[in-house]
Motif scaffolding. Structure first.
Motif, mmCIF file in Angstrom:
data_model
loop_
_atom_site.group_PDB
_atom_site.id
_atom_site.type_symbol
_atom_site.label_atom_id
_atom_site.label_comp_id
_atom_site.label_asym_id
_atom_site.label_seq_id
_atom_site.Cartn_x
_atom_site.Cartn_y
_atom_site.Cartn_z
ATOM 1 N N ILE A 80 -24.430 16.589 36.760
ATOM 2 C CA ILE A 80 -25.950 17.355 36.754
ATOM 3 C C ILE A 80 -25.608 18.810 36.190
ATOM 4 C CG2 ILE A 80 -27.441 18.331 38.212
ATOM 5 C CD1 ILE A 80 -27.201 15.996 40.079
ATOM 6 N N ALA A 81 -26.094 19.151 35.097
ATOM 7 C CA ALA A 81 -25.917 20.461 34.651
ATOM 8 C C ALA A 81 -26.914 21.439 34.884
ATOM 9 C CB ALA A 81 -26.063 20.448 33.177
ATOM 10 N N ALA A 82 -27.897 20.847 35.175
ATOM 11 C CA ALA A 82 -29.217 21.875 35.955
ATOM 12 C C ALA A 82 -30.177 21.238 36.564
ATOM 13 C CB ALA A 82 -29.849 22.407 34.676
ATOM 14 N N LEU A 83 -31.028 21.801 37.644
ATOM 15 C CA LEU A 83 -31.971 21.129 38.379
ATOM 16 C C LEU A 83 -33.393 21.354 37.558
ATOM 17 C CD1 LEU A 83 -31.295 22.670 41.658
ATOM 18 C CD2 LEU A 83 -30.592 20.373 41.000
ATOM 19 N N GLY A 84 -34.090 20.164 37.714
ATOM 20 C CA GLY A 84 -35.607 20.162 36.899
ATOM 21 C C GLY A 84 -36.482 21.034 37.596
ATOM 22 N N ASP A 85 -37.598 21.428 37.002
ATOM 23 C CA ASP A 85 -38.583 22.218 37.348
ATOM 24 C C ASP A 85 -39.895 21.191 36.998
ATOM 25 O OD1 ASP A 85 -37.590 24.488 38.081
ATOM 26 O OD2 ASP A 85 -37.642 25.246 36.290
ATOM 27 N N ARG A 86 -39.774 20.156 36.090
ATOM 28 C CA ARG A 86 -40.878 19.427 35.843
ATOM 29 C C ARG A 86 -40.418 18.067 35.097
ATOM 30 N NH1 ARG A 86 -43.706 20.168 30.476
ATOM 31 N NH2 ARG A 86 -42.027 21.457 29.116
ATOM 32 N N ARG A 87 -41.349 17.191 34.730
ATOM 33 C CA ARG A 87 -40.733 16.211 33.892
ATOM 34 C C ARG A 87 -41.324 16.700 32.402
ATOM 35 N NH1 ARG A 87 -39.601 10.723 34.530
ATOM 36 N NH2 ARG A 87 -40.591 9.159 32.844
ATOM 37 N N GLY A 88 -40.507 16.953 31.909
ATOM 38 C CA GLY A 88 -41.016 17.349 30.412
ATOM 39 C C GLY A 88 -40.594 16.248 29.405
#
Length: 114
Positions: A80-88
């Motif tokens: 995991i490099a980053a957490l998501g904010d939305r399903r883009g």
């Protein structure tokens, strides 16, 4: 009027301490088509976080965690490099992880036995 609720992943503070639900991250990273399918994948025991088997989609993940996913077609290892904010879009989703899946051996290296 109330201010909108902020999830733990949106709160300020140290980025390394932020976390997100596993099922939500799998959905944002486009590993699963829905959060429900992500939860079922976890409940079936097909997901590991840092080598520990997970039975719930509510388990928290953080940047730096390594996921091992046993999917029908293959086993994937993702950091995991980053957490998501939305399903883009797919290109955005691919920035959320580093694929550490070992390359499958080529058929030429292992000829069939006769």
């Amino acid at each position: 009027m109330r201010a909108p609720k902020r999830s733990r992943s949106e709160e300020g503070g140290d980025p390394a301490m932020r976390s997100q639900r596993l099922d939500r991250w799998l959905y944002f990273a486009r590993i699963s088509k829905s959060r429900t399918l992500a939860q079922k994948l976890c409940q079936a025991g097909h997901v590991r976080i840092n080598r520990d088997k997970v039975r719930s989609g509510a388990k928290a993940v953080r940047p730096g965690d390594v996921l091992t996913l046993s999917l029908p077609s293959r086993v994937r290892v993702l950091k995991i490099a980053a957490l998501g904010d939305r399903r883009g879009p797919a290109a955005e989703a691919q920035t959320l992880y580093e694929d550490m899946t070992p390359a499958s051996p080529s058929p030429q290296l292992f000829p069939p036995r006769r």
